[in-house]
Scaffold this motif. Structure first.
Motif, PDB file in Angstrom:
ATOM      1  N   TYR A 405      51.431  39.053  20.287  1.00  0.00           N
ATOM      2  CA  TYR A 405      51.601  37.609  20.410  1.00  0.00           C
ATOM      3  C   TYR A 405      53.084  37.287  20.436  1.00  0.00           C
ATOM      4  N   SER A 436      46.969  29.436  15.341  1.00  0.00           N
ATOM      5  CA  SER A 436      46.906  29.439  16.807  1.00  0.00           C
ATOM      6  C   SER A 436      47.935  30.426  17.339  1.00  0.00           C
ATOM      7  N   SER A 438      49.869  32.454  20.436  1.00  0.00           N
ATOM      8  CA  SER A 438      50.270  32.352  21.834  1.00  0.00           C
ATOM      9  C   SER A 438      50.756  33.715  22.309  1.00  0.00           C
ATOM     10  N   SER A 439      50.347  34.094  23.531  1.00  0.00           N
ATOM     11  CA  SER A 439      50.712  35.406  24.054  1.00  0.00           C
ATOM     12  C   SER A 439      50.982  35.321  25.535  1.00  0.00           C
ATOM     13  N   ASN A 440      51.956  36.101  26.007  1.00  0.00           N
ATOM     14  CA  ASN A 440      52.232  36.192  27.439  1.00  0.00           C
ATOM     15  C   ASN A 440      51.325  37.188  28.127  1.00  0.00           C
ATOM     16  N   ASP A 449      49.375  32.960  30.812  1.00  0.00           N
ATOM     17  CA  ASP A 449      49.434  33.161  29.370  1.00  0.00           C
ATOM     18  C   ASP A 449      48.032  33.165  28.767  1.00  0.00           C
ATOM     19  N   SER A 451      45.870  32.676  24.852  1.00  0.00           N
ATOM     20  CA  SER A 451      45.970  32.159  23.494  1.00  0.00           C
ATOM     21  C   SER A 451      44.653  32.411  22.774  1.00  0.00           C
ATOM     22  N   THR A 453      42.553  31.460  18.726  1.00  0.00           N
ATOM     23  CA  THR A 453      42.546  30.691  17.481  1.00  0.00           C
ATOM     24  C   THR A 453      41.726  31.419  16.439  1.00  0.00           C
ATOM     25  N   GLU A 487      41.057  32.440  24.788  1.00  0.00           N
ATOM     26  CA  GLU A 487      41.172  31.820  26.115  1.00  0.00           C
ATOM     27  C   GLU A 487      40.685  32.788  27.196  1.00  0.00           C
TER      28      GLU A 487
END
Length: 555
Positions: A405, A436, A438-440, A449, A451, A453, A487
């Motif tokens: 992440y 939460s 976030s990841s590339n 990208d 994501s 949760t 996601e």
């Protein structure tokens, strides 16, 4: 002689009340005349008990307080038969001898009484004298051998005897970095481990604190550490330490007040929860994941270089509710600098693996509610459950993916209440958290990208003086971080329940014995899955049951 016995003044006041006549033959004629005019049947006043009995002595007189003290404390002052004192009248040597004799009689009475009391309590006085001499010797010995005039040392040793059993479809072959057929760590084995902790509390002003904690232990994967995918992490004990018997500085920081409401913290090894304005939980845990109402997400492990500031609202009454606000920064890479060929660490850089935590709380010594927010850089998030550590592990529907992440935003709500007196009502601690990620890296193989949760919750109960005064009963249930959304994926397939039950026997003030059982329903979470996800190598279910006896020595 009756005249002189009626006029008594303490020797200590002779020089203050009236000047002594210069010559032995000098006589105050006016005074003799006054007494000559008194009828033979006139009755002299009794010994006065209050200065107000004198009609000619006033608070404005310069010797008023001295005369009052002689009357009330020593009782050796009398006046003339007509109720006067005549403080400005000169005194003959005969009068001085009479009043001196009267006060010495009082002193003799006191001395005789003291002698009688000393003889009556002769044995008791000898015992007291012996004790005082002994205390003086002990104080002298302590002063000669004291560790420090500014530092107090406290110690604690925890010994844990226990083991873990595994259950489910196949407790031997879920392939998470283990070869097929390899056994899980500690399968059905009983181990005996220890942790020793030494706290040095140093104060230079009486209000500041330099805290140094030295720790060692020999815990291994059975109750500490893991296989990298969270299995043993959830079974970590709060007292566990895996230094391999080597003493290491575990915590070190300095805190000091700023005014009456602020406290500042700074140190090379400090955890964010030490810098909080209010504690988020009063539950006393055995498993580390129950710490702080859930030791994950916003309140996850963070020992590293850091600094913080806490504000506490001041109230006259200690029991009144008050607000607290605190904020802190920790950099996991704060003790590392740039190395050629490798990324930089340090403080305040993009590679610091840092966490910024802020908490707002309101409450009293009996109850508290709090809300916290944390931002974590890549590598800064630490927690229990799945995902855990520095990577998120997900089943994507077509394969297993371990994804780094870039940042994590976490929130945590906590509340607790405890009764004013022990009884059948326990203290209650509860918490909920959300993180939460976030990841590339895209989890499904598509561009863009990604994501995810994760959530968590916790409830813990403690009964003080349960069944016997001084003992403690505790029970807790929680779901550590479990993935609720990915996601681009329909397969979070997560969830892991943790439970513990213990009873702490307080054997003495410094020794306690705590038998405990705990159960982890699905410690691998979404990584457990079904067998087809692992090409026939996996298990459809997996659980852990632990049992132990923890003995704690405090000194």
């Amino acid at each position: 002689m009756k005249l002189f016995k009626q006029l008594l003044v303490a020797p200590a006041a002779l020089g203050l009340l009236a000047p002594i006549a210069a010559g032995a033959t000098e006589v105050n004629v006016a005074g003799v005349s006054d007494y000559a005019n008194v009828s033979a049947d006139a009755v002299a006043v009794d010994q006065v008990t209050s200065i107000t009995q004198f009609s000619d002595v006033y608070p404005t007189d310069w010797a008023y307080q001295a005369l009052s003290n002689l009357i009330e404390r020593y009782g050796c002052v009398a006046g003339y038969p007509n109720g006067t004192y005549r403080g400005n009248r000169a005194m003959t040597r005969f009068e001085a001898a009479a009043l001196l004799n009267a006060c010495l009689d009082r002193v003799t009475e006191v001395t005789d009484e003291l002698k009688r009391l000393m003889k009556e309590f002769e044995k008791e006085l000898a015992i007291v004298k012996g004790r005082v001499d002994g205390l003086e010797a002990r104080v002298g010995e302590l002063e000669a051998t004291q560790f420090s005039t500014t530092t107090k040392l406290k110690g604690k040793v925890d010994m844990v005897l226990g083991g873990i059993s595994y259950g489910g479809d196949d407790g031997n072959a879920v392939n998470h970095g283990l070869g097929e057929g390899d056994k899980y760590v500690g399968q059905d084995a009983v181990t005996f481990n220890y942790t020793a902790q030494f706290d040095l509390n140093t104060s230079f002003t009486g209000k500041d604190l330099l805290y140094t904690r030295i720790k060692t232990g020999n815990f291994s994967k059975n109750f500490y550490g893991g296989d990298g995918n969270g299995q043993s992490d959830l079974a970590d004990l709060s007292v566990g330490n895996s230094n391999g018997g080597t003493l290491k500085v575990d915590k070190i920081w300095y805190q000091f007040p700023i005014g009456s409401s602020f406290t500042a913290y700074v140190g090379p090894r400090i955890e964010s929860y030490y810098m909080l304005g209010s504690t988020p939980s009063v539950y006393r845990q055995i498993l580390k994941q129950f710490k702080l109402g859930g030791y994950y997400g916003a309140y996850g492990a963070s020992t590293s270089a850091g600094a913080g500031l806490a504000w506490r609202q001041q109230k006259d009454n200690f029991s009144d509710p008050r607000f607290t606000v605190s904020t802190s920064y920790n950099a996991s890479e704060g003790d590392h600098s740039c190395v050629r060929g490798k990324s930089c660490g340090g403080i305040g850089t993009n590679e610091s693996s840092a966490r910024w935590l802020t908490q707002i709380a309101y409450g009293s010594p009996q109850w508290n509610i709090s809300a916290a927010y944390q931002y974590a850089q890549e590598g800064g998030f630490k927690g229990y459950g799945t995902p855990s550590g520095e990577k998120n592990a997900y089943w994507t529907g077509t394969g297993y993916s371990t994804t780094s992440y870039d940042s994590v935003n976490s929130v945590a709500l906590r509340a607790w209440w405890q009764p004013t007196e022990s009884g059948w009502m326990p203290s209650i601690s509860a918490g909920w958290g959300l993180s939460s990620f976030s990841s590339n890296d895209d989890l499904t193989g598509a561009a863009g990208d990604a994501s995810s949760t994760s959530q968590s919750w916790f409830v813990g109960l403690n009964w003080k003086d349960a069944f016997m005064k001084g003992n403690l009963l505790g029970a807790a249930i929680a779901q550590s971080h479990f993935t609720t959304q990915i996601e681009g994926s329909e397969y979070p397939d997560d969830g892991n329940y943790s439970m513990e039950l213990y009873y702490q026997f307080q054997v003495t003030d410094n020794i306690s014995v705590t038998p405990t059982i705990f159960y982890l329903s699905r410690p691998y979470g979404q990584l457990t899955g079904t067998s087809d996800k692992w090409g026939g190598k996996g298990a459809e279910s997996f659980n852990m049951f632990g049992y132990l006896v923890q003995t704690t020595f405090r000194f």
